[in-house]
Scaffold this motif. Structure first.
Motif, short mmCIF file in Angstrom:
data_model
loop_
_atom_site.label_atom_id
_atom_site.label_comp_id
_atom_site.label_asym_id
_atom_site.label_seq_id
_atom_site.Cartn_x
_atom_site.Cartn_y
_atom_site.Cartn_z
N ARG B 21 0.94 -1.43 0.08
CA ARG B 21 -0.09 -0.07 0.22
C ARG B 21 0.91 1.41 -0.10
O ARG B 21 0.44 2.33 -0.39
N ASN B 144 -5.13 -9.72 5.58
CA ASN B 144 -5.45 -9.57 4.34
C ASN B 144 -6.26 -8.33 3.89
O ASN B 144 -6.30 -8.14 2.68
N ARG B 145 -6.73 -7.63 4.56
CA ARG B 145 -7.29 -6.05 4.08
C ARG B 145 -5.95 -5.44 3.35
O ARG B 145 -6.04 -4.81 2.51
N ALA B 148 -5.14 -6.94 -0.07
CA ALA B 148 -6.34 -6.85 -1.15
C ALA B 148 -6.42 -5.69 -1.61
O ALA B 148 -7.14 -4.70 -1.14
N ASP B 150 -7.26 -4.70 -4.49
CA ASP B 150 -8.60 -4.47 -5.19
C ASP B 150 -9.69 -3.68 -4.45
O ASP B 150 -10.80 -3.27 -4.90
N THR B 151 -9.35 -3.66 -2.86
CA THR B 151 -10.59 -3.04 -2.49
C THR B 151 -9.89 -2.02 -1.55
O THR B 151 -8.78 -2.17 -1.02
N GLU B 152 -10.62 -0.94 -1.29
CA GLU B 152 -10.00 0.12 -0.53
C GLU B 152 -10.03 -0.51 1.05
O GLU B 152 -10.93 -1.02 1.61
N LEU B 153 -9.10 0.56 1.79
CA LEU B 153 -9.15 0.31 3.10
C LEU B 153 -9.92 1.39 4.09
O LEU B 153 -9.15 2.64 3.92
N ASP B 154 -11.15 1.27 4.25
CA ASP B 154 -11.91 2.20 4.70
C ASP B 154 -12.21 1.93 6.35
O ASP B 154 -12.97 1.41 6.81
N SER B 178 -5.23 5.08 0.67
CA SER B 178 -6.63 4.47 0.47
C SER B 178 -7.40 5.28 1.07
O SER B 178 -7.27 6.53 1.20
#
Lengths: 218, 218
Positions: B21, B144-145, B148, B150-154, B178
């Motif tokens: 990231r 994992n987050r 990943a 392809d997904t935002e860290l929100d 992110s």
């Protein structure tokens, strides 16, 4: 299944807010050291909800009245009054007892100050008869949010407890209130983490120019 | 202002995810006890990001390389390796040191097991030279987050620390990743609360059929 909910300390900021949110859903008995204050608080709540077309069932009484009348009792009191309040009451046998109590002190910022039992909830459980089933819940929602009836309560509520049935009942109750969502957060011995989140949230509010901060798990 | 970020334990689950990231944003040096592993991890990251059209600057090395090359160093190691890792390295002077370390054990459910200093972060600070500026951050986001892409860290990221300038730099860094949002969570002595949230989140995931649970303040 319908329950009667007793709120000990029901005229405090948090207790009053919980009463306002629960009374359209359940029979609620608001307890206070000052019975007149409990009755006045209930009248206010009934008339203000009536204006919104909401019918709510609640009545005021002493803390002892609230305890004896209830299936589920919420101890909406500051940690410093825990021992004296519990010692002044009888009839906790077989009750589901909810502790939203967070032991903390302010030293510039807020500090979590648990008793030697590890948490307020563990101390409470040690004081009560074995048949009382203690759950930690509602620890991380501010009184202001509880009482702002024109806004939804959109938070996560971690619930700790050692009795699976009681925990399930408490979680169902929580899920009926506004947009609250309950989560099984493990045994009662994990309550110290849930309690300590409140001084963290108060510090976050203070240091980041926010108000009435709560949490969401996702 | 641009920084070089060193990641000690940069080939572990969390460390690798953080490297993935951060490397499009900063120069990143991935440290490992095994230099070959660090280099392989970096090559993987560079080629997989290249496929997405993302250019990232990172290189592998030893943990010592990562520390010496960095302005900000992230200790992405398990608590059980904290003492031996820190004792094996030199050159922490004047660095900003980020601790995402959560001391915990599994006994059926997860339990927070802080050292006598009160938290991993306080223990770390006690081991480092005075000029090292320790901040707690990134404690509550799963590997994992992080990985990943392809997904935002929100999520919300609470940051504890005693040096206001260092804390500000760390918060700015977080806000660039992110959808993460950083919050000043008070002094380093409050780190135990932030660290303890991780075993709570692991328990919530386990007891409620969820995965990789994080937190949002609001």
């Amino acid at each position: 299944m319908t329950f009667t909910i007793g709120i000990i300390g029901g005229t405090g900021e948090i207790g009053e807010g919980i009463a306002m949110r629960l009374s359209p859903l359940y029979d609620v008995v608001v307890g206070s050291r000052d019975t007149d204050k409990a009755e006045t608080s209930c009248e206010c709540c009934i008339s203000s909800q009536k204006e919104q077309g909401v019918v709510c069932t609640l009545r005021g009484g002493s803390n002892q009245d609230a305890l004896l009348a209830s299936d589920i009792v919420i101890l909406a009191i500051p940690f410093k009054h825990l021992v004296t309040t519990v010692e002044s009451l009888h009839g906790f046998e077989d009750k589901i007892v909810i502790s939203p109590i967070n032991p903390m002190e302010r030293a510039g910022h807020f500090i979590y100050t648990p008793p030697e039992e590890g948490s307020a909830a563990m101390k409470l459980a040690a004081m009560l008869p074995d048949s009382a089933r203690v759950c930690t819940a509602f620890n991380n929602i501010s009184g202001n949010r509880w009482r702002a009836l024109d806004t939804e309560l959109d938070y996560s509520v971690p619930v700790c407890g050692d009795d699976a049935e009681a925990k399930g009942i408490v979680m169902d109750l929580i899920n009926r209130i506004s947009l609250l969502k309950s989560y099984d957060a493990g045994p009662l011995s994990s309550s110290h983490i849930v309690e300590s989140i409140t001084p963290l949230l108060l510090n976050i509010a203070r240091f980041n120019g926010m108000k009435d901060v709560g949490i969401i798990f996702r």
